[in-house]
Design a protein around this motif. Sequence first.
Motif, mmCIF file in Angstrom:
data_model
loop_
_atom_site.group_PDB
_atom_site.id
_atom_site.type_symbol
_atom_site.label_atom_id
_atom_site.label_comp_id
_atom_site.label_asym_id
_atom_site.label_seq_id
_atom_site.Cartn_x
_atom_site.Cartn_y
_atom_site.Cartn_z
ATOM 1 N N UNK A 6 54.081 45.166 50.245
ATOM 2 C CA UNK A 6 55.135 44.150 50.241
ATOM 3 C C UNK A 6 54.975 43.147 51.383
ATOM 4 N N UNK A 7 54.327 43.566 52.477
ATOM 5 C CA UNK A 7 54.164 42.714 53.658
ATOM 6 C C UNK A 7 52.701 42.760 54.097
ATOM 7 N N UNK A 8 51.811 42.112 53.365
ATOM 8 C CA UNK A 8 50.370 42.290 53.596
ATOM 9 C C UNK A 8 49.865 41.742 54.917
ATOM 10 N N UNK A 9 50.693 40.984 55.660
ATOM 11 C CA UNK A 9 50.227 40.407 56.922
ATOM 12 C C UNK A 9 50.664 41.202 58.147
ATOM 13 N N UNK A 10 51.188 42.403 57.962
ATOM 14 C CA UNK A 10 51.638 43.224 59.082
ATOM 15 C C UNK A 10 50.456 43.986 59.682
ATOM 16 N N UNK A 11 49.872 43.415 60.741
ATOM 17 C CA UNK A 11 48.690 44.028 61.354
ATOM 18 C C UNK A 11 49.002 45.427 61.872
ATOM 19 N N UNK A 12 50.152 45.596 62.538
ATOM 20 C CA UNK A 12 50.498 46.906 63.089
ATOM 21 C C UNK A 12 50.537 47.979 62.003
ATOM 22 N N UNK A 13 51.145 47.626 60.871
ATOM 23 C CA UNK A 13 51.327 48.633 59.835
ATOM 24 C C UNK A 13 49.992 49.028 59.195
ATOM 25 N N UNK A 14 49.088 48.068 59.048
ATOM 26 C CA UNK A 14 47.749 48.421 58.582
ATOM 27 C C UNK A 14 47.073 49.361 59.582
ATOM 28 N N UNK A 15 47.296 49.097 60.874
ATOM 29 C CA UNK A 15 46.698 49.957 61.886
ATOM 30 C C UNK A 15 47.231 51.371 61.832
ATOM 31 N N UNK A 16 48.549 51.512 61.700
ATOM 32 C CA UNK A 16 49.124 52.855 61.624
ATOM 33 C C UNK A 16 48.742 53.558 60.323
ATOM 34 N N UNK A 17 48.609 52.794 59.250
ATOM 35 C CA UNK A 17 48.139 53.376 57.998
ATOM 36 C C UNK A 17 46.731 53.942 58.186
ATOM 37 N N UNK A 18 45.864 53.173 58.832
ATOM 38 C CA UNK A 18 44.510 53.654 59.079
ATOM 39 C C UNK A 18 44.495 54.906 59.926
ATOM 40 N N UNK A 19 45.331 54.946 60.963
ATOM 41 C CA UNK A 19 45.393 56.135 61.808
ATOM 42 C C UNK A 19 45.873 57.358 61.047
#
Length: 752
Positions: free
Chosen positions: A462-475
Motif C-alpha cells: 500500500x505504501x511502496x515508497x517506505x524505505x524503513x518498512x522495506x528494510x524491516x521486511x528484509x530483516x
Amino acid sequence: MILRLWPLVTFVALLSSACQPQPAREERPPLVLISIDTLRSDHLPAYGYDRVATPAIDALRRDAILYERAYSHTPLTLPSHSSILSGLLPTEHGVRDNVGYVFDGASHPPLAALLKQAGYETGAAVSTYVLRRATGIASGFDFYEDSLEFAGNPSLGEIQRPGGETAAALIEWIKPRAARPFFAFLHLYEPHMPYTPPEPYKTRYAGIPYDGEIATSDAIVGRFLDELKRLGAYDRAAIVVLSDHGEGLGDHGEQQHGIFLYRETLQVPLLVKLPSGRRGGESVARPVGLIDIAPTVLELAKVAAPPAMSGQSLLGSGDERRTLYSETEYPRLHLGWSDLSSVIDGEFHFILGPDPELYALGPDRAERRNLVAVERRVVGGMLKALDRYTRAPAPPNAEDAEAVRKLAALGYLAGAAAARPGALPDPKSQSAALADVESAMQDLGANRADAAVVTLRRLVTANPNMADMWGYLGGALRSLGRGAEAVDALDRALELSGGLPSPALAAAEAHLAVRQFAEARRRAELALGKNSKGAYELLVRIAVARGDSTEALVLMRRATEEDAATPALRRQFAARLAEQGEVAAALDVLRPLAGTSDPAVICTTASVLSDAGRNSEAEIALRALLARDGGNARAHELLGTVMLRTGRAELARGELRQAVARQGGAASAWNTLGVALFQLGDAAGAVEAWERSVGLDGRQFEALFNLGLVEGGAGRSVEAAVALRRFIATAPPGRFADDIRKAREILRALGT
C-alpha cells in the motif's frame, strides 16, 4: 604496558587530590533526578487517576510540590532527556530523534557538567539502550552505568533492563558519598512498550498492563527512596520525579509515542521535593516545561544557570501565560509523513501540520474538537509564536546496523524515509498505515517475525515508497531463513534511501548470507566514508567468507590506519598479528582501547600480553575482570593459559575447569585444559579433553597435534595416525610448518 599503568595512575590521582588544599565546605543538598520513561500524568493517583496504586509516589507527593501542567518538548526519549539535562529545546541542542543525533555536551554544558564544576559528584544509571553513553547524554557524569550493549541479534533483555537492577547500581554509587554533595540521575523504563509487568502486578493489572508497569515503577521508586532514607540523604535531598513523555494508548490512533503531539504524549508528571520537605503538598497550576528542570536544580545547588538556558526555575512565581513549544520530526525522518510542531499558550494547544489543529485544553482535555475554523485570531497568534521556534533539523548521521536492530526491538524506527517531492501527508491521515507500522514493530520486538512479515508485506504494497518498512521486511525475512526474498526487500530499501549507509550495510549482509560476495562487497563499499567502521567490519567478513585471508588482513590494516576500525575489528586484527608473531604491532592496534571496561577487549589485550611474555600484566588485568565478572569463561580460560606459561599447572587446571563448566562449547579451553592435565600426569584426561576440543571445532589444530603425539607415545599408533594425518591435511602450512614436518616424521616412525 597500558594495563600496568592503571593502578599507578589511580594512585597518583588519589595522592594528588589528597595534597590539594580543600575549600571550605558549604552545605549543599544532595540532588536526585528520577525519570520514569513513557509515564502519562493522567495515569497516576496524584493526578486524579484511581485505577492503579502508587503508594511510593503518593508518599513523595506529600513531601513535594506537584506541577499540574508539565509538558514535554518532544515525545521521544533521547531528545527529551537532552532537554531535561540541558535546559534547552530540541531546536537549540540539536537532538531531534532517538537515532542519528548525538548530544554535544561541549557546546551545550549539561546539568551534570555544571554541577561537577561546582564540586558535586555526579552519577547516573539508565535502563535503556536509547540512552547509551554513545549518544552523548552521559556528558558530565563521573559515573554512568549503561551496561546494556551486547553483540549479535538483540533481545529485549539486552537493550533494556529491570529498573530494580538500575536503581541498585545507582544506590551502590551513592552509598560512599551519601554525606557529600552528589547529583544522581536514575532512569526507569518500565512503562515503555512492551507492557510486561512482573507479578503480582501482572495479575493485578491484567486488564491494563500499562498500569501494571506503572505500579512496578512505583515499587522501584519506593525502594530507592527507602535506601536514601536509610543513608540519611532523603530529608536533606532535593528530589525531582518526572517522565520524559507520555503514551498514546490509542487515544488518537497512536498506541505508543513519537508520531503525534496530543496531550496524552506531552503532558507528564512532575514532582519536586525540596530539602526538609519545604512546601510539601503544594500544587502549581501554571504550565511548565521540562526545560525548567536544569535551572531549578542549579538554583537548589546555588549554581548560576547559564544565560543560554531557555528554561526558568520552577521555584519562582513564573508566567501564567507562558508559551511552551513541542515537536516531532519522527514521522518525517522515518515514514515520509509530515513533521509536526505545537505550542501551548494559556488554555490553547495549537498543532501545526498540513492539517492544523487547535484545542481548548480546559473544556476539551481529550482534544476532540478542532477549533481552527472558529478561533482564527488565536491561530494567527500561535503561528507567530511558532515562528520563534521552528528550525530545520540537521540531517541525521549514519547509524550502525546493530543500533538499528536494537532500536527496532524497542519499537523505534531507525532507518531513513525516502525524500519525496511535494507536500508530505499529515500523520493523522495515515491511520491504517500507522496501525500496521505499530503492529509490525511490536511483532518484531517480540521476535514474531512471521507475523511481522505478513503486516509488512501489506504495508509496503500500500505504501511502496517506505524505505524503513522495506528494510524491516528484509530483516524479518532474513531471520526466517528466506534469504532470496530478504535480498530483494533490502535492495529495495537501499534504492529508496538513496544509498544511505545503514540500508547499504543491511543489503550487503543479506547478499553475504546467500554467498553473493561481489554484490555484498559493492553494497558495503557504499558506506565507506559515511559509516566506515561498519563498512570495513563487513568487508573483512566478506573477505573471510571468500577464503581470502590476505585481503582480510589488508582491510583490517587499512581500517586501523584510517581510525575506522570498530573495537571488534581491532581485537580481530590484534589477534591475527599476534598469531603471526607481531606482538608489538598487536599491542599498538589495541592501544586506543586502553582503559575500556569491555571484557572482550580486556581478554584480547591480556592474550596478546601473555603472547609477548608479559604474563604478570596479563594476570593483573584478568583478575581485575574476574573480580567484576566472575562468570566470564574466556577470562578463566586465559588466566589458565597464563598460569600454564608460568609453571602453575595445578592452578591452571582449576581455572580451565571453570572455563569449560561455564561455556561447554569453548573448544580452545578444552585444548588448554588437556595441556594442563597432561603436565599433571593425567594423560587419559588430556586425551579426553583434546578429543572434546576437536569434536567441538575441527580447526583446533594444536589439539589434533597433541593427540597425535600423546597417542603415539602411548603406543596407540592407529589413533595417533588418524589425528596426525588430519592435522597435516587441515593445518595452515604458513602457521604450522614446523609441526607439520614433525607430524610426518612421527608417522614414518610409526610405520603408517
